[in-house]
Design a protein around this motif. Sequence first.
Motif, PDB file in Angstrom:
ATOM      1  N   THR A  13      42.839  -8.810 118.915  1.00  0.00           N
ATOM      2  CA  THR A  13      43.543  -8.014 118.159  1.00  0.00           C
ATOM      3  C   THR A  13      43.440  -6.555 118.317  1.00  0.00           C
ATOM      4  OG1 THR A  13      41.619  -7.676 116.394  1.00  0.00           O
ATOM      5  CG2 THR A  13      43.124  -9.653 116.204  1.00  0.00           C
ATOM      6  N   GLN A  14      44.072  -5.657 117.703  1.00  0.00           N
ATOM      7  CA  GLN A  14      43.896  -4.263 117.845  1.00  0.00           C
ATOM      8  C   GLN A  14      42.607  -3.861 117.366  1.00  0.00           C
ATOM      9  OE1 GLN A  14      46.995  -2.163 115.676  1.00  0.00           O
ATOM     10  NE2 GLN A  14      48.318  -2.470 117.237  1.00  0.00           N
ATOM     11  N   GLN A  15      42.048  -4.588 116.286  1.00  0.00           N
ATOM     12  CA  GLN A  15      40.655  -4.026 115.910  1.00  0.00           C
ATOM     13  C   GLN A  15      39.637  -4.538 116.793  1.00  0.00           C
ATOM     14  OE1 GLN A  15      40.054  -2.718 112.846  1.00  0.00           O
ATOM     15  NE2 GLN A  15      37.995  -2.488 113.303  1.00  0.00           N
ATOM     16  N   THR A  16      39.620  -5.711 117.294  1.00  0.00           N
ATOM     17  CA  THR A  16      38.658  -6.061 118.299  1.00  0.00           C
ATOM     18  C   THR A  16      38.628  -5.220 119.467  1.00  0.00           C
ATOM     19  OG1 THR A  16      39.966  -7.908 119.070  1.00  0.00           O
ATOM     20  CG2 THR A  16      38.381  -8.452 117.260  1.00  0.00           C
ATOM     21  N   ALA A  37      39.796  -2.172 119.768  1.00  0.00           N
ATOM     22  CA  ALA A  37      39.173  -0.820 119.328  1.00  0.00           C
ATOM     23  C   ALA A  37      37.770  -0.862 119.263  1.00  0.00           C
ATOM     24  CB  ALA A  37      39.882  -0.488 118.151  1.00  0.00           C
ATOM     25  N   LYS A  38      37.074  -1.885 118.600  1.00  0.00           N
ATOM     26  CA  LYS A  38      35.653  -2.155 118.340  1.00  0.00           C
ATOM     27  C   LYS A  38      34.898  -2.025 119.873  1.00  0.00           C
ATOM     28  CE  LYS A  38      32.300  -4.705 115.903  1.00  0.00           C
ATOM     29  NZ  LYS A  38      31.898  -5.683 115.156  1.00  0.00           N
ATOM     30  N   LYS A  97      36.473   2.951 119.423  1.00  0.00           N
ATOM     31  CA  LYS A  97      37.348   3.704 118.926  1.00  0.00           C
ATOM     32  C   LYS A  97      37.963   3.158 117.517  1.00  0.00           C
ATOM     33  CE  LYS A  97      38.182   6.195 122.609  1.00  0.00           C
ATOM     34  NZ  LYS A  97      38.207   7.630 122.862  1.00  0.00           N
ATOM     35  N   PRO A  98      38.503   3.909 116.683  1.00  0.00           N
ATOM     36  CA  PRO A  98      38.892   3.275 115.571  1.00  0.00           C
ATOM     37  C   PRO A  98      40.348   2.538 115.956  1.00  0.00           C
ATOM     38  CG  PRO A  98      39.655   5.714 115.843  1.00  0.00           C
ATOM     39  CD  PRO A  98      38.589   5.308 117.002  1.00  0.00           C
ATOM     40  N   GLN A  99      40.709   1.478 115.138  1.00  0.00           N
ATOM     41  CA  GLN A  99      41.739   0.735 115.253  1.00  0.00           C
ATOM     42  C   GLN A  99      43.059   1.687 115.453  1.00  0.00           C
ATOM     43  OE1 GLN A  99      44.093   0.039 112.655  1.00  0.00           O
ATOM     44  NE2 GLN A  99      45.477  -1.033 114.235  1.00  0.00           N
ATOM     45  N   SER A 100      43.247   2.529 114.790  1.00  0.00           N
ATOM     46  CA  SER A 100      44.304   3.425 114.807  1.00  0.00           C
ATOM     47  C   SER A 100      44.574   3.945 116.355  1.00  0.00           C
ATOM     48  CB  SER A 100      44.093   4.898 113.895  1.00  0.00           C
ATOM     49  OG  SER A 100      42.976   5.611 114.169  1.00  0.00           O
ATOM     50  N   ALA A 123      46.667   1.190 117.991  1.00  0.00           N
ATOM     51  CA  ALA A 123      47.813   1.272 117.001  1.00  0.00           C
ATOM     52  C   ALA A 123      48.735   2.393 117.647  1.00  0.00           C
ATOM     53  CB  ALA A 123      47.530   1.411 115.619  1.00  0.00           C
TER      54      ALA A 123
END
Length: 87
Positions: free
Chosen positions: A26-29, A31-32, A36-39, A42
């Motif tokens: 996912t974008q979240q995983t 980014a982690k 970095k932030p999920q943004s 995105a």
Amino acid sequence: MKFVFSQDYQIFRRCMIAARKEAKLTQQTLAKSLKKPQSFVAKYENGERRLDVIEFLLVTRVIGVDPCDLLRKVEQGISEASCEEEV
């Protein structure tokens, strides 16, 4: 809000998104893993910011794809798009 909307960059973005999804991230995983932030993810996926070369290499490393293979896919997409324009 300024967007990066060249057709070639849209092809790059689609390839990056496809690679992330193929890696089942996912974008979240992602980014982690990039710390970095999920943004961050995105924004480059939505065309609100560009990735520089170093960021691109870090993202491909985390996704687990060869950056050269990904760039070949981008080049193929650009070539196919330009051939379609000529017809």
